[in-house]
Enzyme design. Sequence first.
Site, PDB file in Angstrom:
ATOM      1  NE  ARG A   5      -0.749   0.325   5.071  1.00 12.70           N
ATOM      2  CZ  ARG A   5      -1.113   0.221   6.108  1.00 12.70           C
ATOM      3  NH1 ARG A   5      -2.103   0.213   6.514  1.00 12.70           N
ATOM      4  NH2 ARG A   5      -0.564   1.352   7.003  1.00 12.70           N
ATOM      5  CG  ASN A  81       7.837   1.807   0.441  1.00 11.20           C
ATOM      6  OD1 ASN A  81       8.120   3.004   0.778  1.00 11.20           O
ATOM      7  ND2 ASN A  81       7.311   0.963   1.281  1.00 11.20           N
ATOM      8  CB  SER A 133      10.577  10.302   6.858  1.00  8.11           C
ATOM      9  OG  SER A 133      10.790  11.205   7.039  1.00  8.11           O
ATOM     10  CE1 TYR A 146       8.599   7.096   9.853  1.00  5.46           C
ATOM     11  CE2 TYR A 146       8.843   9.273  10.058  1.00  5.46           C
ATOM     12  CZ  TYR A 146       8.321   8.036   9.151  1.00  5.46           C
ATOM     13  OH  TYR A 146       8.612   8.019   7.983  1.00  5.46           O
TER      14      TYR A 146
END
Length: 238
Positions: A5, A81, A133, A146
């Site tokens: 997704r 990913n 990110s 994160y």
Amino acid sequence: TGGTRGIGYAIVKKYLENGAKVVLFGSRAETVEKALTSLKAENPDWPVEGAHPDLTNAEEMAKAIQDIQDQYGRIDILVNNAGITKDGLLMKMSEEDFDSVIDINLKGAFHTIRHMSRYFLKQRSGKIINISSVSGILGNAGQANYSASKAGVIGLTKSTARELASRGIQVNAIAPGFIETDMTDAMQAEAKERMTDAIPLKRIGKPEEIADLAVFLASAKSDYITGQVIAADGGMSI
Ligand code: NAD
């Protein structure tokens, strides 16, 4: 990895549209099946398969990668990913929430790179694309785990790029900003509005916009680029 997704799915689709054979990895059999069904509905001839090895298990990953090598004879592109968030302020963050984010986001990429680079080294070619990110570049309050994992992905990218460069292998990272996926859908409307306001281009990005960059980094057009972190973030990290 994480091709079921969001950004991963968009990358799988663009790779198929550009003539690649793709094996997508997901965390569960059902989500992998769902993604394959939806891809096959778009084009039944697309050469796409799926598997769901445990990203945090070195042996399972080694076997899944060996299976691809055995079946296809070669592997040309690896996209790391898969990623999760377990947000919270550092003072209240549990050790488990810190570890699980590092395990999937950073160590998962370590496992795939370690196992796959063996084949890349032998064939003297290969493209590795790691999804980092903007949080790994700028940091983000409430995302210590994160951000640490995504900054780690940047270090991993640069070091492996240096190690593998002499064998014709390029390793790069993409640092997406705020992209419209299930990961960001979970945010409250007010927080989303605040985030959007902080983006110079004043809009949230689309998964396809990250996938376009992933196509470029997998193609011969990027052969002279390695060890780079390319932000696709509407200007957030300027
Ligand atoms: P998403 O939650 O929609 O998808 C995450 C994918 O990772 C899913 O396919 C899921 O199956 C997979 N995954 C999660 N845990 C896994 C596990 N244990 N084993 C195997 N697969 C697992 O997220 P997304 O927004 O599409 O994010 C994709 C990547 O992009 C992530 O690494 C994320 O950190 C990064 N990213 C996203 C944004 C954003 O705004 N959406 C911004 C910057 C970076």
